[in-house]
Every structure is written in structure tokens, then in C-alpha cells.
Design a protein around this motif. Structure first.
Motif, short mmCIF file in Angstrom:
data_model
loop_
_atom_site.label_atom_id
_atom_site.label_comp_id
_atom_site.label_asym_id
_atom_site.label_seq_id
_atom_site.Cartn_x
_atom_site.Cartn_y
_atom_site.Cartn_z
N VAL A 147 0.90 -1.23 0.15
CA VAL A 147 -0.01 0.13 0.04
C VAL A 147 0.94 1.31 -0.11
O VAL A 147 1.81 1.27 0.74
CB VAL A 147 -0.96 0.12 1.29
CG1 VAL A 147 -1.77 1.28 1.38
CG2 VAL A 147 -2.04 -0.96 1.03
N TYR A 148 0.63 2.08 -1.10
CA TYR A 148 1.53 3.57 -1.02
C TYR A 148 1.23 4.18 0.19
O TYR A 148 -0.15 4.57 0.45
CB TYR A 148 0.87 4.05 -2.51
CG TYR A 148 1.89 5.14 -2.52
CD1 TYR A 148 3.26 5.28 -3.02
CD2 TYR A 148 1.37 6.68 -2.70
CE1 TYR A 148 3.92 6.29 -3.13
CE2 TYR A 148 2.04 7.84 -3.06
CZ TYR A 148 3.34 7.31 -3.21
OH TYR A 148 4.28 8.88 -3.48
N GLY A 149 1.91 4.68 1.06
CA GLY A 149 1.47 4.99 2.46
C GLY A 149 1.43 6.57 2.43
O GLY A 149 1.98 7.22 3.37
N LEU A 150 0.61 7.23 1.70
CA LEU A 150 0.25 8.56 1.65
C LEU A 150 -1.02 8.48 2.39
O LEU A 150 -2.23 8.33 1.74
CB LEU A 150 0.23 9.14 0.22
CG LEU A 150 0.22 10.60 0.27
CD1 LEU A 150 1.44 11.44 1.01
CD2 LEU A 150 0.04 11.22 -1.04
N GLU A 188 -7.49 4.18 4.84
CA GLU A 188 -8.12 3.02 5.04
C GLU A 188 -7.18 1.75 4.44
O GLU A 188 -7.25 0.77 5.53
CB GLU A 188 -9.56 3.16 4.43
CG GLU A 188 -10.62 4.07 5.00
CD GLU A 188 -10.39 4.23 6.61
OE1 GLU A 188 -10.56 3.15 7.22
OE2 GLU A 188 -10.27 5.25 6.98
N GLN A 189 -6.92 1.72 3.41
CA GLN A 189 -6.00 0.76 2.99
C GLN A 189 -4.60 0.23 4.15
O GLN A 189 -4.16 -0.62 4.19
CB GLN A 189 -5.40 0.70 1.81
CG GLN A 189 -6.48 0.97 0.55
CD GLN A 189 -6.64 2.40 0.07
OE1 GLN A 189 -7.21 3.04 0.92
NE2 GLN A 189 -6.47 2.43 -1.33
N ILE A 190 -4.16 1.51 4.28
CA ILE A 190 -3.07 1.55 5.20
C ILE A 190 -3.34 0.90 6.84
O ILE A 190 -2.55 0.04 7.04
CB ILE A 190 -2.57 3.22 5.55
CG1 ILE A 190 -1.74 3.68 4.20
CG2 ILE A 190 -1.38 3.05 6.76
CD1 ILE A 190 -1.45 5.11 4.41
N ILE A 209 3.96 -1.56 3.67
CA ILE A 209 3.71 -0.07 3.17
C ILE A 209 4.94 0.44 2.36
O ILE A 209 6.20 0.03 2.73
CB ILE A 209 3.56 0.68 4.49
CG1 ILE A 209 2.31 0.60 5.41
CG2 ILE A 209 3.65 2.38 3.97
CD1 ILE A 209 1.03 0.91 4.73
N ALA A 210 4.49 0.94 1.29
CA ALA A 210 5.69 1.41 0.52
C ALA A 210 5.55 3.11 0.91
O ALA A 210 4.49 3.84 0.19
CB ALA A 210 5.43 1.38 -1.06
N MET A 246 2.63 3.59 10.72
CA MET A 246 2.68 2.61 11.68
C MET A 246 1.54 2.95 12.56
O MET A 246 0.89 1.90 13.00
CB MET A 246 4.19 2.63 12.39
CG MET A 246 4.14 1.68 13.32
SD MET A 246 5.38 2.29 14.74
CE MET A 246 4.43 3.28 15.55
N ASN A 247 1.43 4.20 13.07
CA ASN A 247 0.31 4.53 14.00
C ASN A 247 -1.20 4.01 13.37
O ASN A 247 -1.90 3.38 13.96
CB ASN A 247 0.29 5.78 14.35
CG ASN A 247 1.10 6.47 15.26
OD1 ASN A 247 1.58 5.50 16.04
ND2 ASN A 247 1.56 7.63 15.09
N LEU A 248 -1.14 4.08 12.16
CA LEU A 248 -2.47 3.78 11.43
C LEU A 248 -2.64 2.38 11.67
O LEU A 248 -3.76 1.48 11.81
CB LEU A 248 -2.63 4.22 10.13
CG LEU A 248 -3.03 5.72 9.92
CD1 LEU A 248 -2.67 6.35 8.57
CD2 LEU A 248 -4.35 6.14 10.31
N MET A 249 -1.58 1.58 11.11
CA MET A 249 -1.44 0.00 11.01
C MET A 249 -1.73 -0.46 12.45
O MET A 249 -2.27 -1.63 12.23
CB MET A 249 -0.13 -0.58 10.62
CG MET A 249 0.26 -0.03 8.99
SD MET A 249 1.79 -0.18 8.64
CE MET A 249 2.04 -1.82 8.27
N PHE A 250 -1.39 0.12 13.59
CA PHE A 250 -1.48 -0.60 15.03
C PHE A 250 -2.83 -0.08 15.61
O PHE A 250 -2.85 -0.26 16.87
CB PHE A 250 -0.17 -0.45 15.58
CG PHE A 250 0.92 -1.36 15.10
CD1 PHE A 250 1.10 -2.75 15.55
CD2 PHE A 250 1.67 -1.07 14.08
CE1 PHE A 250 2.07 -3.78 15.22
CE2 PHE A 250 2.61 -2.13 13.58
CZ PHE A 250 2.86 -3.21 14.07
#
Lengths: 342, 342, 342, 342
Positions: free
Chosen positions: A127-130, A136-138, A144-145, A323-327
Motif C-alpha cells: 500500500v502506498y503510504g500517503l 483506510e488501506q493503510i 507499506i511503501a 505505523m500508527n494507523l496500522m496498529f
């Protein structure tokens, strides 16, 4: 506590990750790797970290990283793609600050980066990390790229206009200026203070690797091909990117309102009041993008000014935001520092 | 929540106080004054503060400050002494970042600062806010005289040796280099980038106002008169002070151990390992003093290198450190930022 | 026309020699060597020279240099000593900007430079190229050892006082600050703008190679052993050296007159009026040393400020000054440029 | 000898005129005026000039200037127009470095400069001092309007293409970056090193005074109206302008040859080889414009890079180039200095 590992901890994005993560209340930095400095204490190389970090550089091997919850790659291009798959299989999330997974078109990537992709199967998943585009995808992502520094500043500036189709997307111009830390912590003559100080130059005018990345991002929003002239410049300062963006308007619209509404809920994108200019110093050390928008002389050319700190919103800060979003943590955790002015 | 006021919020120490205090979990910045900019939003002058601060500059009048628990004076010399007494009477604690209450000898102060002292009765009460020397008095104080930037770096460097009487205190030399933010946010030709950039110079060699302050601090520790040659220099960078201190040793001793033991418990003084050099970049944006000590060629001259960020440990950070002590808070609260490197 | 060759034309002292010599009315630069860039046009590497120089880099071989009247070595230490003898035998004069022939005590040289001297028989003959001290010997010399940058600034500052024996020569202190071009055009991380910019540090405090050279020069004037503490610093600018020198006076004397008289006839040493400070910007690009002298607070410590451009009076300009003397030309020819301010 | 006077000798263009003229073999600088510093020796204000100049600042009055052969106005806008007529009547040639006579359309000038023109009758006579365009008229002129710094860099970059009508002249973009000396020697907060250092910003995006000047110059060459978006930026260095110019090509042509042929005979315009970038450091202190031209990705957008030293080719050097032409001297006299690199 999230156990975080950093592969390639000796470069500027690596030490910047440490600066942010070492004060993150939910994170423990358990591993920092460096092939060249394995065995050395991290704070021996970086005295700014004394008292905050007692980690010792280890070798970038899977065994050292397998107990992490998340691994950041702050490495040159071509490293993350060699290790990502194994880490993902172990259940470790991967946030790559390099370019390995940014371009969806593998051939395009191989052309610009001059190597064969070692992990083509993962490109689609990455997932392009912008977050302002893909939040939502993040949140659901394993891999993450992280966007490049130039692409972050340019995309955030053009997006509001492309979304509404208000500009001639065939003739976009991005004249972008970067501080020298963007060239990394590499012993190169062109980055010496005697060379880069007190001077200003464009470089890679014929073609820069961030061009296809920016174009891909803009196209995703515009939903059609875009034409982009991208000219990067080196400016004699350490941190900061200033993008000056030009496009031709195809209709009248309230530019200031368009930008303000687009980013109203975004904590890390700040649209400045009408008539403001955007100084890179006002985002130095912060994870914020500040944007100003102009229509000089009331003509049909729109000018967007977009500034970030290339090492924070343009790299390590945005990586932690991901990272915050992913966790499932608050998106802004450990990213609230006010810019260091003056 | 501690209600804090800042008098003189438009200078560099003022905006640096804001940078630190706006993220302090126990503090609410309720008042920021500026005679020139009253009525303006603070974040209009300082876009780096957008989203962190909705205060409007008010006039520096008692009525605006009387509900504060503490008032910081980030003003030119001569202002705090006019307002301190009235604030103290209202029960407001005062932390003065200017020089008004630093010198105990009123005549000496008047000679160097070229004005009459407006509040001589408070001079004796004021506690000199160098926590590493006066921590216990600071905790009890109503009125703090924050040390100057040069004096902080020089005193922390000389103190360990003066305490044990190991150097010829009659011939101390302090060759000190400061970044240009030390000159403040004042429209002066000598501080223009075209003048101060790409150049290096000494200034005020005949006599600088920080000389009597440093001498007083050193004498308090040495318990006798000291002789000091102090030469300040302007170096082409924004933040940072580097003091290079020279003294003649009068006996053999383990310099490294002496310094390490002196500062072992000090969170904001970091003695670097033997053989290290102290870079100002490693303390940029942090409240830390880093120190290295040398005895070149095994001779009888000791060389101490002492670096701080002039706006943090040399001004606003130290002011907040004092506030934390005065209000019984952890000394390091809101002062834990890692230095911004590179 | 004097046919001049430059060995090692790709470093900063090499290109600076070219800047000066290409406009010298009596000189034709006929050879510029570079092992790495042989075959390349000089102005391809240095676009600033386009239109002034059509020389192509050749290999640093005797055959290429044998038709020169004078050869400059702008090489790393250890190169000139390998070629000087052969050139002298061919009747070619040699001006060495490196350290190979600066130290008369061979063992001292070998200790500090970590190699065996390849041409010890020439050490005695070499004339130390500080015209303000050795002008007459320079005129007769075949082989010149150009002073280092730090040694030039420090010696010119201390000489007047040592000559008359007015200071305690056992406890001299030289606190010297250099711009980053002094580190040369070498790909080293410590010289990157991201490392050296916006920061200040001392280095080599335990011992720097210029220490024995300075000591030797001072001893020759003082006619006795001297004790010197020399602390070099790196300051975030490109060109310039600022020496701040400290010594204890052993008697009263008119310092300003002493310095003015000493240098009255010297075109390249300018004693500033009493009360002045010496800015490195005022000598940027010029071959001049500017000096100011102070006795702060009327005490017994003298403070001398001495500034040069490290690449001109500290290297290539001084080398051309030596050449002019050796060839009977006006000493100042091609060295009259006014400093580039701002 | 030509007797030259300088009105307004205390600013950066004034001291730069002195740097160049004091070494000009055909010129004697006989008068330098300054309202604020009248009576002071020029070299007291500018120690870089010690030994080159014993002139004392006089008042800017006709009587002091009437014996000059030529008078340079290095003044703020609005001064030259008050004195030019009287000087011309006395037979004194006038070279104005300010904007007073640059714009042919008086109303346009008054709109942008916010004052009434005091000498409208001279506007038509004044020759725009860009030798690469107006050389023959300059030779005959009594009154020269020297081009602004931005206009010089932008015009020299666009001219070859406009002359042959190869670009869409309705949508030109000039993204231009200037060092801080362009703001002059004025005590303004925005020019402090603490403000302008380590930061990058655009300014005057809504409209800058050089816009009508550039447009007028381009229109004269294009022989029709042109549309121009001009965005100036401030970059953290002292000297140098880098223009990045964008236009859409309306046909195929050999860009490199076009530029090389256009400027083949111009000593002060240097078209770099194909594939080069233009660094401002390579023209620092020199009167040269270096230009590179690109057609990225073979698309229809041409990118021109054009660099000058704003104080030399962008101001004082070009003024002397004009003077040389007006007095029948070699155009390059006293303008041959090689750029100061590094």
C-alpha cells in the motif's frame, strides 16, 4: 508495546526514525541494524541519542528481526525487496521507506531503478503510504511503501485540483527545491558543504526517479494519464522541501476554499490563509505539510506552494504515521512536535 | 493546570517558550503579550504554531497577567524589573529570561547595562536559575533570574574544576562561539544573512555584558575572586553555542572521572566519553549541555568543550526546567525532545 | 612568460591556483595533472574556468612537467617529496603547498605525518614560504614549503609579540576556526553539508599536525622553545580562518603601535584600527591577513584576532606570492583582488 | 582616466561597484556619496576596501558630482530620477542601477513602484542596459537603465527562443531563486540570518515589480504581447540567482545549437554543453551568465536553466559593462575575474 526494528539505522531517515520512535509511548525500538557498524552502540555513532537509546547495531539478518512487530527499512533501494517477504511470513509488518514497492508497474520500476525486482509478487499488495489518500488501506496493510520526499510534497499540492478536474492535467509543472539531507548520509563530493553550500542548482532535469512515482500518484487521483515536467533542485540548507507547482486552470473556482475543504480534517496538512507564503522553516522537524495557493494577476495559471520537512513528512515521520494507523494508534502519536523555529 | 503568561512573545526566546510550553501536559499558556503586535493572533506571526495556539497577543499590562500562576519575561533587559514586584505581590511567580536580576552587585549591573535598576530590593531575593548549582533554592523561589546563554555554557564547563580548586582561577579563558539567534529577532544590519552568513568574527572583545555574570557564578563556586578573559564570537549558524575553555591545572587529576562524577545525576548535562568532541548539532533543539574534557599533549593546560542550544538550555528550555522545579513537577517535563540531527 | 605546472589540480588549492594564475600576466599554465581525471578538460570539471583554460588534465609524470619553469604541488601530503628532487635537477622550481617540506626535524615530521620521508636531503634546503618572515630566502629559493593555513594565521598574529619578547612564550593559546574548504575536496561524511552545516565543533584537540609547524615557526622568531595549546575548530562556512590568540603579557607596551609598525610595509598584512574586529568575510577571496589586537579590561592577557582566506593567503595565494618573489616579479602580481563582500 | 561617482555607496551594489571600479585601469572613483555616512571614510565602513580606496563619503549633491564623467546610481528606487536630468545637462553620463528608467510605460511604472515619476521626459531616452540586446544603443547612450537581477537572468534565458518564435509566448513560466543579498543591505527582520537561513520560500507570488520589466523585455524581442508567470524565491545563500524557465515548444528544433549560436560571440553569456546543469557557485563574483537548456523526456516543454551573480551580471558588473561600452573601452575591462569557487 510494539517492538520495532529499523534496518539501515545509520542514514538520516534511520536516525530520524529513532528520534521519533524513542519517545513514542507505545513503541520499543528493539533492533537497529547496520552492516558496517554492527557491534557499535547506536548512540556512539549518534551522540544526540545518548540517554535515549542503549541498542547496539546488529546485522541485518532475519534472525535478529523476527521478534519485531514491525520493521522499518531505512535502506538504499534494493534491500527491502530482499527481506520483506520473509518478514511478512513471520507476521512482521513492513514499512519500507525506500522505493522498492512504490511503483506498481514493475517494468517502469526496473527501468528507472536499474535493477531487477526481487519480489514482484508483493508489489501489488504493497500500500502506498500517503495517509491523506490511502488511509483506510493503510490500516489494513501488512506492507507499506512510504512515498518519496518529492512525491509527498508534489502530490499533496496537486491533489485537490486533480480530484475536481480543474486543471489541464497534460501540462503540469513541478519545480521543487530540496535541502541537502535528501541526498542522504553518503560520502559524495557533490554533497560536501564546500560544493552544496552557498550555491543553488537544478539536477536530473532530464529525468529523476521520483517522476514515475509522482505521475502514478497523480494519475490515480485524476483517473487518467497526466503529463508532468518535474525539475528537482538542490538548495543550500539541510532540511526542507519547497514545491512550486504550476498548472493551467480550465475553469473558475474558489481555490482557497477548495484546498481548505479538502484538508480540513487532516492533522498534517495545513492550508495557509490566502496571501500567505509557505516557508520550509515553519515545518522543520514537524510532520506537517503547509500549502498556499495563488492565481497570480487573476490569470489562468494556478501556483501552489507546498512545503514539508523531507526527513519527517517526507520520510520518517510519515512512516511512523503509517505505523500508527496500522496498529490502531492515534495517527499523530509521537508526531506532535512543533517545528523548530528559528 | 498551571496558567502561564509570556511577556514579550515575539522574540526568539518567546516563540521557543511557546514551542516547549504548548506541549507541556501541565501547562496552559493563557497570555502572550506584545506591545507591537497586540490584537494579532500569535500563530499569524508564527505559522509554525498553527493548530497549537489560538492565543491573541495582548498588551503587557498587569491586568492581563494577574491570573497567571507564572509569568515568563522574554523581554529586552529593563522590562522585567518594572513589573516583577507587582506580579509577586499578586502571588504570581516570575521567571525572567533577561538580565535584570542576574547580577547581585547592583552597581556592577548598572555599569554594564547602562541603566538604573528599577527594583533593587528584589535583587537579593532572585535565585539564579542554574539548576545544576541552585536546584534547592529554585524549588523555593518566587523569582528566578535565568542565566544567559554564554554563562550557562561557560559555567557548566568550569564548575567541576573550580569546585575542587584544581586550576589557576586567576587566568581562565573562555573562547565562545554563538549562532546568530543569540542576537535576537531584531532588525539589525549586522545580523543580516548577507553580513553574518559565510563569515566568522569575534565581537565585544573589550568587554561583554555576560562577563560579570560568568565571573559572579564562577566566584560563587570557587569561593574567591577569579580572573576571566571572555571572547564571544559570531558563527554562521542559527542555533548553538560552543564554549572552548582553557585553564592551567595546578595538580594532576583524572579529569574525565571528575566531570563524569560531577554530572552523573544531571539529566541535562552529558559528559561525553574520553576522546569525543562536542558538536552543537547534537544538542540542537534539546535542553542538554554536552561536555568533553582534554589535556592536550599531557601538558598543564586543560581544555573543556561545552555545547548547548542557546535558545533551549541557554534560555527557554532552562526557564521551563526552572518552572518545573518551582511547581514540583518532574524537572524534565516537556524537555525530553531528542536533538534535531541533521 | 613563466610556464607553470600544477600537480594535483582537482582539489580546492589546485583550482584556486588556477583562478589566480590564469589571470597572471606573466604566467602561462601549461600543465595540470590529475591521476583520476587525466584526459578530461580542466574546465569540464570546473565550469567556472570555461573560457579561461583549455588545458587537459595529464598524468603526474616527470615527462609532462619537465618543460615547466615552476611546478606547484597542490597534492595530498607525501607526493611532492617523491618528485621534487627530479624536478629541481631539471632546473624546475618547486612550490609545495602540502606539508612535505615544512618541518625541519625529520623525525618530528615522520611522527605527525605517519610516513617515512622520501627526500630527507631536501628538507634543509626547502625555504618556509612565509614572505613576511623569509622574504629574502624565498627570492633565492629553488624549493618552497608553503605554510599551512592555520600556521599562517597563527604565526602572523603571534610574531610581533614574540619578536620583542613581550609575552610568556610558554603558555600560548591558539583557538582557531576554519571554514570547511580546509578539509579539501574529499568525499568524507564529516564534510557533508548535512554534517558540517549549522553546527560548530572542535576537532583534533588531542593533537593536530599543524601544531609542530606552528611551534617551529614561533620558536624561530622567539629563539627559544615555546609552549602552545592549539585547538582547531570547524565552522559552518566555506572559506576563512579566524585565529583568536591568547598570551600573557610580561610588560606594558603599546600593542597597537607594535603591530602597526611590524606590518607597515607588508602589502598582505593589514593591522586594523584599534577597537576593530576582524571578519573573515573581509578577506574572502583576497590574499590578505587582517589583524586586530586587544588587551581586555586592561589586564595582562593580550588577545589577537587574525583572519585569512584559507585558500588564498592560507594556500594558493601565498604560493603565488612566493612564485612572484622567486621570479623577480612584483610580489602582489595577480593577487590584488578585493575581497568578495558580501 | 574616467572620473566616476557613485551615489548611494553604502549598499551592496555600491560596494560591489567599488570592488570592480577600484581595480579598473581606466577609472578613478572620485566621489562616493552617502547621506547617512557623509564624512566617514569608505574603507571604515567596508574594511575589505582598506588600501584600495581613500575616498570619504560625501553628500549626494550635484555640486559634489559635477566633475564626474559618469555617475552610477546604486540607490533605492526614486532617487536617480531626481538627479539624472541635472547631471546630463552638465555632460555627466548616468548609469542607474535602480528601476527608475527601466519601464517605458510611465503609468505601468507608477503603478508598480507606487510613486509619481519625477523625470518622465527622460524615460524615452534611457537605454535599457542589457548589452546582449542593446549593445549599439548603449554605446551612444547618455543615460542607462541597468536591468534588474531577475530580469537579466530571465531575459537571457528566454531570448533565443522568443527571437525565433519557437515557444508559446502566452504561457511562459519563470521560477526564479535568489540569494539574500538581492534584498539589499537593509535592516529588515525577514533578511536576518535566523529568518532567511536554513529555509526556503517563495515571496511576492501575487506580483513582483520585476514582472513588468521582464515582460517588456520579452515583448520587445517577441514583437508581441507575452504572458508570464513569475515566481521569485528566497534561497539561503548570499549571492546568486538561478532561473528555471518553462515554455511549450511549438515545433521541433535543435535547442542546444540555437542557444550556442545566439551567444557564440558573447563574452558574458556561456551556454553550457548539453546535459550540464548550471550552478550559481560557478558564476559567483563573475560577470557571467551560464545557461543550460533541456527538453525533458523529449516532450514539448523546454526547460532553461540560467544563473548569474545577482550583484555582478545582475547589477554592478553589468553596470560597468555598460560604462565600458559607453566610453569606448573593451567591454570586458575589469570584469574578467574568474568565479570564486568553492
Amino acid at each position: 508495546m510494539i517492538r520495532a526494528g529499523i534496518v539501515g539505522g545509520t542514514g538520516y531517515t534511520g536516525v530520524e526514525l529513532l528520534r521519533i520512535l524513542l519517545l513514542h509511548p507505545q513503541v520499543e525500538v528493539s533492533v537497529v541494524t547496520s552492516r558496517a557498524d554492527a557491534g557499535l552502540r547506536v548512540d556512539q555513532l549518534y551522540p544526540s541519542l545518548r540517554g535515549y537509546c542503549d541498542v547496539i547495531f546488529s546485522l541485518p539478518e532475519l534472525d535478529n528481526l523476527k521478534d519485531c512487530d514491525v520493521v522499518f527499512f531505512a535502506t538504499p533501494n534494493g534491500t527491502a525487496m530482499l527481506m520483506a517477504e520473509a518478514l511478512l511470513e513471520l507476521g512482521v509488518k513492513v514499512i519500507d521507506l525506500s522505493a522498492d514497492f512504490r511503483i506498481k508497474d514493475r517494468q517502469e520500476w526496473e527501468k528507472w531503478y536499474g535493477m531487477q525486482h526481487a519480489s514482484p509478487d508483493l508489489i501489488a499488495e504493497a500500500v502506498y503510504g500517503l495517509p491523506e489518500v490511502n488511509r483506510e488501506q493503510i490500516k489494513q496493510a501488512r506492507l507499506i511503501a512510504c512515498p518519496g520526499c518529492y512525491p509527498t510534497a508534489v502530490q499533496l499540492g496537486f491533489l485537490p485540483l486533480l480530484e475536481v478536474g480543474a486543471i489541464d492535467e497534460q501540462h503540469l509543472i513541478a519545480d521543487v527545491k530540496s535541502g541537502v539531507s535528501g541526498a542522504g548520509r553518503k560520502a559524495e563530493i557533490s554533497s560536501l558543504m564546500s560544493e552544496a553550500g552557498e550555491s543553488f542548482k537544478a539536477y536530473a532535469v532530464a529525468g529523476h526517479r521520483h517522476l514515475p512515482e509522482i505521475r502514478q500518484g497523480l494519475q490515480n487521483v485524476a483517473r487518467q494519464a497526466v503529463g508532468l515536467t518535474f525539475v528537482p533542485h538542490l538548495t543550500p540548507m539541510i532540511r526542507g522541501i519547497h514545491a512550486t507547482l504550476y498548472a493551467r486552470l480550465n475553469r473558475k473556482l474558489d481555490l482557497q476554499s477548495l484546498f481548505e475543504e479538502k484538508y480540513r480534517e487532516e492533522r498534517f496538512v495545513d492550508v495557509l490563509p490566502s496571501g500567505s507564503h509557505a516557508d520550509t522553516r515553519n515545518v522543520r522537524g514537524s510532520n506537517r505539510c503547509q500549502i498556499a495557493v495563488y492565481q497570480p494577476q487573476g490569470g489562468d495559471t494556478v501556483v501552489i506552494l507546498s512545503v514539508i520537512d523531507n526527513l519527517v513528512k517526507g520520510a520518517s515521520g510519515q512512516a511512523v504515521q503509517n505505523m500508527n494507523l496500522m496498529f490502531g494508534l492515534p495517527e499523530y502519536q509521537s508526531l506532535e512536535a512543533v517545528a523548530l523555529y528559528p
